[in-house]
Motif scaffolding. Sequence first.
Motif, PDB file in Angstrom:
ATOM      1  N   GLU A   1      -8.881  -0.832  -2.305  1.00  0.00           N
ATOM      2  CA  GLU A   1      -7.681  -0.813  -1.462  1.00  0.00           C
ATOM      3  C   GLU A   1      -6.918  -2.125  -1.589  1.00  0.00           C
ATOM      4  O   GLU A   1      -5.693  -2.134  -1.703  1.00  0.00           O
ATOM      5  CB  GLU A   1      -8.063  -0.526  -0.002  1.00  0.00           C
ATOM      6  N   THR A   2      -7.640  -3.232  -1.608  1.00  0.00           N
ATOM      7  CA  THR A   2      -7.008  -4.547  -1.746  1.00  0.00           C
ATOM      8  C   THR A   2      -6.312  -4.690  -3.092  1.00  0.00           C
ATOM      9  O   THR A   2      -5.141  -5.068  -3.160  1.00  0.00           O
ATOM     10  CB  THR A   2      -8.056  -5.666  -1.579  1.00  0.00           C
TER      11      THR A   2
ATOM     12  N   ASP B   1      -3.176 -10.252 -10.753  1.00  0.00           N
ATOM     13  CA  ASP B   1      -3.355  -8.872 -10.296  1.00  0.00           C
ATOM     14  C   ASP B   1      -3.722  -7.953 -11.449  1.00  0.00           C
ATOM     15  O   ASP B   1      -4.586  -7.075 -11.296  1.00  0.00           O
ATOM     16  CB  ASP B   1      -2.103  -8.368  -9.580  1.00  0.00           C
TER      17      ASP B   1
ATOM     18  N   ARG C   1      -3.748  -1.328  -3.673  1.00  0.00           N
ATOM     19  CA  ARG C   1      -2.724  -0.987  -2.685  1.00  0.00           C
ATOM     20  C   ARG C   1      -2.176  -2.189  -1.922  1.00  0.00           C
ATOM     21  O   ARG C   1      -1.218  -2.060  -1.176  1.00  0.00           O
ATOM     22  CB  ARG C   1      -3.277   0.034  -1.680  1.00  0.00           C
ATOM     23  N   GLY C   2      -2.795  -3.356  -2.064  1.00  0.00           N
ATOM     24  CA  GLY C   2      -2.325  -4.545  -1.355  1.00  0.00           C
ATOM     25  C   GLY C   2      -1.037  -5.083  -1.957  1.00  0.00           C
ATOM     26  O   GLY C   2      -0.526  -4.557  -2.955  1.00  0.00           O
ATOM     27  N   PRO C   3      -0.501  -6.146  -1.371  1.00  0.00           N
ATOM     28  CA  PRO C   3       0.724  -6.757  -1.893  1.00  0.00           C
ATOM     29  C   PRO C   3       0.541  -7.202  -3.351  1.00  0.00           C
ATOM     30  O   PRO C   3      -0.495  -7.767  -3.711  1.00  0.00           O
ATOM     31  CB  PRO C   3       0.939  -7.967  -0.984  1.00  0.00           C
ATOM     32  N   SER C   4       1.539  -6.929  -4.161  1.00  0.00           N
ATOM     33  CA  SER C   4       1.477  -7.265  -5.582  1.00  0.00           C
ATOM     34  C   SER C   4       2.870  -7.196  -6.187  1.00  0.00           C
ATOM     35  O   SER C   4       3.705  -6.421  -5.733  1.00  0.00           O
ATOM     36  CB  SER C   4       0.575  -6.261  -6.316  1.00  0.00           C
TER      37      SER C   4
ATOM     38  N   ARG D   1       0.083  -0.333 -11.112  1.00  0.00           N
ATOM     39  CA  ARG D   1      -1.345  -0.663 -11.030  1.00  0.00           C
ATOM     40  C   ARG D   1      -2.207   0.517 -11.458  1.00  0.00           C
ATOM     41  O   ARG D   1      -3.213   0.338 -12.148  1.00  0.00           O
ATOM     42  CB  ARG D   1      -1.707  -1.138  -9.622  1.00  0.00           C
TER      43      ARG D   1
ATOM     44  N   ASP E   1      -8.808   3.392   1.190  1.00  0.00           N
ATOM     45  CA  ASP E   1      -9.330   3.336   2.551  1.00  0.00           C
ATOM     46  C   ASP E   1      -9.440   4.748   3.133  1.00  0.00           C
ATOM     47  O   ASP E   1     -10.415   5.081   3.804  1.00  0.00           O
ATOM     48  CB  ASP E   1      -8.434   2.497   3.470  1.00  0.00           C
TER      49      ASP E   1
ATOM     50  N   LYS F   1       0.836 -14.659 -10.271  1.00  0.00           N
ATOM     51  CA  LYS F   1       0.288 -13.665  -9.342  1.00  0.00           C
ATOM     52  C   LYS F   1       0.198 -12.307 -10.035  1.00  0.00           C
ATOM     53  O   LYS F   1      -0.803 -11.594  -9.895  1.00  0.00           O
ATOM     54  CB  LYS F   1       1.150 -13.587  -8.073  1.00  0.00           C
TER      55      LYS F   1
ATOM     56  N   TYR G   1     -12.459  -2.937  -1.586  1.00  0.00           N
ATOM     57  CA  TYR G   1     -11.916  -3.804  -2.629  1.00  0.00           C
ATOM     58  C   TYR G   1     -10.857  -3.062  -3.448  1.00  0.00           C
ATOM     59  O   TYR G   1      -9.814  -3.633  -3.797  1.00  0.00           O
ATOM     60  CB  TYR G   1     -13.040  -4.327  -3.531  1.00  0.00           C
TER      61      TYR G   1
END
Length: 184
Positions: free
Chosen positions: A35-36, A136, A39-42, A49, A176, A132, A33
Amino acid sequence: MSAVPHFPSLPDDARLVDVFQRYPESSFPLLAYHETVMRGPSPFTLGERELIAAYVSGVNACAYCHGVHTEVAQAFGVAEGLLAAALADLDSSPVDDKLKPVLAYVGKLTRTPALVRAADAAAVFDAGWDEKALHDAVMVCALFNFMNRMVEGHGITADAEYFALSGKRLHDVGYDGLAKLLSD
């Protein structure tokens, strides 16, 4: 700083990675979670972040998370001293004007969640962020309020040397990658 954790099964110098290894059934999904969210799209950069995470942790006075994530934020280009200035006085700090309402929002959400209002969100939107981005920011804030309580509840501490080591590791391998290191 040296303190004994609250859990007798953990080593005297326990770090968060020790908790993750001791309780993998809850820790590995949590790292996924991270990682999401981190590090995920944002709309936010990785550094922004991490800045939000370190700011929330500073508001909560969680020295461990604040120390580690300040190091990660700096590794991603956040200026040294920026977080300390933001925590001392966000309005007069050298934080980019576009980010100030985001940090004000997550600070209020951390300190007094029941008092967050539409006007607080409107300030974020007026600074040029979309829904969005606000979502985030809320998710980073929520994750680090959770993590701060996890760290404090387990009695985990560290010093500046460990913050630098952990911050470099997170910068280099991500969440991850940390999970993979722990499972090896």
